[in-house]
Scaffold this motif. Structure first.
Motif, PDB file in Angstrom:
ATOM      1  N   LYS A   1      11.933 -41.559  45.560  1.00  0.00           N
ATOM      2  CA  LYS A   1      11.497 -41.513  43.971  1.00  0.00           C
ATOM      3  C   LYS A   1      12.046 -42.749  43.304  1.00  0.00           C
ATOM      4  CE  LYS A   1       7.356 -41.123  47.812  1.00  0.00           C
ATOM      5  NZ  LYS A   1       5.730 -40.678  47.957  1.00  0.00           N
ATOM      6  N   ARG A   2      12.637 -43.049  42.502  1.00  0.00           N
ATOM      7  CA  ARG A   2      12.859 -43.311  42.254  1.00  0.00           C
ATOM      8  C   ARG A   2      12.137 -44.641  40.542  1.00  0.00           C
ATOM      9  NH1 ARG A   2      17.936 -40.036  40.611  1.00  0.00           N
ATOM     10  NH2 ARG A   2      18.368 -39.204  42.895  1.00  0.00           N
ATOM     11  N   ASP A   3      12.542 -43.746  38.944  1.00  0.00           N
ATOM     12  CA  ASP A   3      10.930 -44.848  38.424  1.00  0.00           C
ATOM     13  C   ASP A   3      12.377 -46.194  38.190  1.00  0.00           C
ATOM     14  OD1 ASP A   3      10.039 -42.901  38.363  1.00  0.00           O
ATOM     15  OD2 ASP A   3      10.776 -42.301  35.998  1.00  0.00           O
ATOM     16  N   ARG A   4      11.023 -47.019  37.792  1.00  0.00           N
ATOM     17  CA  ARG A   4      12.237 -48.610  37.839  1.00  0.00           C
ATOM     18  C   ARG A   4      11.872 -48.697  36.055  1.00  0.00           C
ATOM     19  NH1 ARG A   4      10.925 -54.123  38.113  1.00  0.00           N
ATOM     20  NH2 ARG A   4       8.572 -53.111  38.312  1.00  0.00           N
ATOM     21  N   ILE A   5      12.822 -48.972  35.580  1.00  0.00           N
ATOM     22  CA  ILE A   5      12.709 -49.794  34.369  1.00  0.00           C
ATOM     23  C   ILE A   5      12.370 -51.041  34.382  1.00  0.00           C
ATOM     24  CG2 ILE A   5      14.305 -50.020  32.576  1.00  0.00           C
ATOM     25  CD1 ILE A   5      15.918 -48.231  33.148  1.00  0.00           C
ATOM     26  N   ILE A   6      11.270 -51.227  33.230  1.00  0.00           N
ATOM     27  CA  ILE A   6      10.672 -52.278  33.319  1.00  0.00           C
ATOM     28  C   ILE A   6      11.465 -52.857  31.995  1.00  0.00           C
ATOM     29  CG2 ILE A   6       8.138 -53.646  32.386  1.00  0.00           C
ATOM     30  CD1 ILE A   6       7.299 -51.316  33.950  1.00  0.00           C
ATOM     31  N   ARG A   7      11.118 -51.899  31.274  1.00  0.00           N
ATOM     32  CA  ARG A   7      12.313 -52.598  29.957  1.00  0.00           C
ATOM     33  C   ARG A   7      13.155 -51.227  29.050  1.00  0.00           C
ATOM     34  NH1 ARG A   7      10.157 -57.136  25.196  1.00  0.00           N
ATOM     35  NH2 ARG A   7      12.347 -57.043  23.984  1.00  0.00           N
ATOM     36  N   GLN A   8      14.203 -52.011  28.180  1.00  0.00           N
ATOM     37  CA  GLN A   8      15.199 -51.060  28.006  1.00  0.00           C
ATOM     38  C   GLN A   8      14.477 -51.523  25.833  1.00  0.00           C
ATOM     39  OE1 GLN A   8      17.157 -48.454  28.925  1.00  0.00           O
ATOM     40  NE2 GLN A   8      17.628 -47.751  27.396  1.00  0.00           N
ATOM     41  N   LEU A   9      14.169 -50.512  25.684  1.00  0.00           N
ATOM     42  CA  LEU A   9      14.268 -50.708  24.216  1.00  0.00           C
ATOM     43  C   LEU A   9      14.951 -50.433  23.556  1.00  0.00           C
ATOM     44  CD1 LEU A   9      10.266 -49.520  24.713  1.00  0.00           C
ATOM     45  CD2 LEU A   9      11.364 -51.894  24.340  1.00  0.00           C
ATOM     46  N   GLU A  10      14.970 -50.793  22.023  1.00  0.00           N
ATOM     47  CA  GLU A  10      15.827 -50.633  20.531  1.00  0.00           C
ATOM     48  C   GLU A  10      16.327 -48.885  21.185  1.00  0.00           C
ATOM     49  OE1 GLU A  10      16.282 -51.267  16.578  1.00  0.00           O
ATOM     50  OE2 GLU A  10      15.064 -52.223  16.771  1.00  0.00           O
TER      51      GLU A  10
ATOM     52  N   GLU B   1       8.317 -47.752  35.264  1.00  0.00           N
ATOM     53  CA  GLU B   1       7.164 -47.330  35.755  1.00  0.00           C
ATOM     54  C   GLU B   1       7.430 -46.647  36.947  1.00  0.00           C
ATOM     55  OE1 GLU B   1       4.975 -50.502  38.800  1.00  0.00           O
ATOM     56  OE2 GLU B   1       6.520 -50.572  38.093  1.00  0.00           O
ATOM     57  N   SER B   2       6.642 -45.638  37.805  1.00  0.00           N
ATOM     58  CA  SER B   2       6.496 -45.098  38.544  1.00  0.00           C
ATOM     59  C   SER B   2       5.847 -45.633  39.467  1.00  0.00           C
ATOM     60  CB  SER B   2       6.607 -43.687  38.716  1.00  0.00           C
ATOM     61  OG  SER B   2       5.376 -42.770  38.468  1.00  0.00           O
ATOM     62  N   ALA B   3       5.605 -44.489  41.004  1.00  0.00           N
ATOM     63  CA  ALA B   3       4.330 -44.849  41.670  1.00  0.00           C
ATOM     64  C   ALA B   3       3.098 -44.414  41.146  1.00  0.00           C
ATOM     65  CB  ALA B   3       4.351 -44.071  43.430  1.00  0.00           C
ATOM     66  N   THR B   4       2.990 -43.483  40.692  1.00  0.00           N
ATOM     67  CA  THR B   4       1.489 -43.615  39.724  1.00  0.00           C
ATOM     68  C   THR B   4       1.231 -43.858  38.968  1.00  0.00           C
ATOM     69  OG1 THR B   4       1.780 -40.856  39.584  1.00  0.00           O
ATOM     70  CG2 THR B   4       1.127 -42.231  41.738  1.00  0.00           C
TER      71      THR B   4
ATOM     72  N   LEU C   1       7.004 -49.916  20.599  1.00  0.00           N
ATOM     73  CA  LEU C   1       6.084 -49.946  21.564  1.00  0.00           C
ATOM     74  C   LEU C   1       4.679 -51.381  21.502  1.00  0.00           C
ATOM     75  CD1 LEU C   1       3.427 -47.854  22.737  1.00  0.00           C
ATOM     76  CD2 LEU C   1       2.718 -47.766  20.245  1.00  0.00           C
ATOM     77  N   LYS C   2       5.017 -51.672  20.440  1.00  0.00           N
ATOM     78  CA  LYS C   2       4.610 -53.402  20.146  1.00  0.00           C
ATOM     79  C   LYS C   2       5.727 -54.031  20.921  1.00  0.00           C
ATOM     80  CE  LYS C   2       3.542 -57.425  17.326  1.00  0.00           C
ATOM     81  NZ  LYS C   2       3.938 -58.349  16.154  1.00  0.00           N
ATOM     82  N   ASP C   3       6.577 -53.825  21.090  1.00  0.00           N
ATOM     83  CA  ASP C   3       7.380 -54.452  22.348  1.00  0.00           C
ATOM     84  C   ASP C   3       7.435 -54.230  23.781  1.00  0.00           C
ATOM     85  OD1 ASP C   3       9.056 -56.606  20.402  1.00  0.00           O
ATOM     86  OD2 ASP C   3      11.204 -55.145  20.328  1.00  0.00           O
ATOM     87  N   ALA C   4       7.535 -52.478  24.295  1.00  0.00           N
ATOM     88  CA  ALA C   4       6.754 -51.981  25.597  1.00  0.00           C
ATOM     89  C   ALA C   4       5.301 -52.603  25.740  1.00  0.00           C
ATOM     90  CB  ALA C   4       6.667 -50.956  25.586  1.00  0.00           C
ATOM     91  N   MET C   5       3.704 -52.719  25.037  1.00  0.00           N
ATOM     92  CA  MET C   5       2.661 -53.474  25.599  1.00  0.00           C
ATOM     93  C   MET C   5       3.003 -54.908  25.632  1.00  0.00           C
ATOM     94  SD  MET C   5       1.545 -50.687  25.863  1.00  0.00           S
ATOM     95  CE  MET C   5      -0.568 -51.755  25.965  1.00  0.00           C
ATOM     96  N   SER C   6       3.436 -56.079  25.113  1.00  0.00           N
ATOM     97  CA  SER C   6       3.427 -56.937  25.080  1.00  0.00           C
ATOM     98  C   SER C   6       4.742 -57.546  26.340  1.00  0.00           C
ATOM     99  CB  SER C   6       4.367 -57.585  24.091  1.00  0.00           C
ATOM    100  OG  SER C   6       5.658 -57.283  23.896  1.00  0.00           O
ATOM    101  N   THR C   7       5.334 -56.364  26.864  1.00  0.00           N
ATOM    102  CA  THR C   7       6.380 -56.630  28.082  1.00  0.00           C
ATOM    103  C   THR C   7       4.605 -56.510  28.967  1.00  0.00           C
ATOM    104  OG1 THR C   7       7.767 -55.984  27.388  1.00  0.00           O
ATOM    105  CG2 THR C   7       8.073 -55.707  29.711  1.00  0.00           C
ATOM    106  N   LEU C   8       3.753 -55.342  28.919  1.00  0.00           N
ATOM    107  CA  LEU C   8       2.967 -54.849  29.805  1.00  0.00           C
ATOM    108  C   LEU C   8       2.424 -55.390  30.117  1.00  0.00           C
ATOM    109  CD1 LEU C   8       2.403 -51.512  29.698  1.00  0.00           C
ATOM    110  CD2 LEU C   8       3.857 -52.111  32.008  1.00  0.00           C
TER     111      LEU C   8
END
Length: 105
Positions: A46-55, A61-64, A89-96
């Motif tokens: 169970k590996r984490d999946r990268i949602i977004r690579q930031l600067e 994202e993991s299972a939980t 943080l703003k970039d990450a939240m906009s991606t979510l």
């Protein structure tokens, strides 16, 4: 000198199949026999999946959990560190948010 060691059937099967078996040897206090206890090694499938690579970090994202990591050099000074971290943080939240909207449709 010969010593007899109790080895569980599962560990013996792994040895016969050519696998390595890690564990510990100890003497049983009740019987006085030497006993081998195999370590229960679990694979990390169970590996984490990268949602977004930031600067300066990433959003994963993991299972939980949703994980956010950010690392900025101190040399920039407090104000620029603050700006850089809030920007990431703003970039990450906009991606979510975009991801949430896509999943709703």
């Amino acid at each position: 000198m010969k010593k007899y060691i109790e080895i569980p059937a599962e560990a013996l099967e792994n040895l016969e199949n050519g696998r390595y078996v890690e564990g510990s040897l100890h003497r049983c206090k009740l019987t006085g026999k030497i006993v081998f206890r195999a370590y229960n090694r679990l694979s990390r499938k169970k590996r984490d999946r990268i949602i977004r690579q930031l600067e300066n970090g990433w959003l994963k994202e993991s299972a939980t959990r949703i994980k956010f990591y950010n690392s900025v050099k101190k040399d920039l000074g407090f104000r620029l560190v603050n700006v850089a971290m809030h920007r990431d943080l703003k970039d990450a939240m906009s991606t979510l948010e975009v991801r949430d909207l896509i999943n709703r449709v």
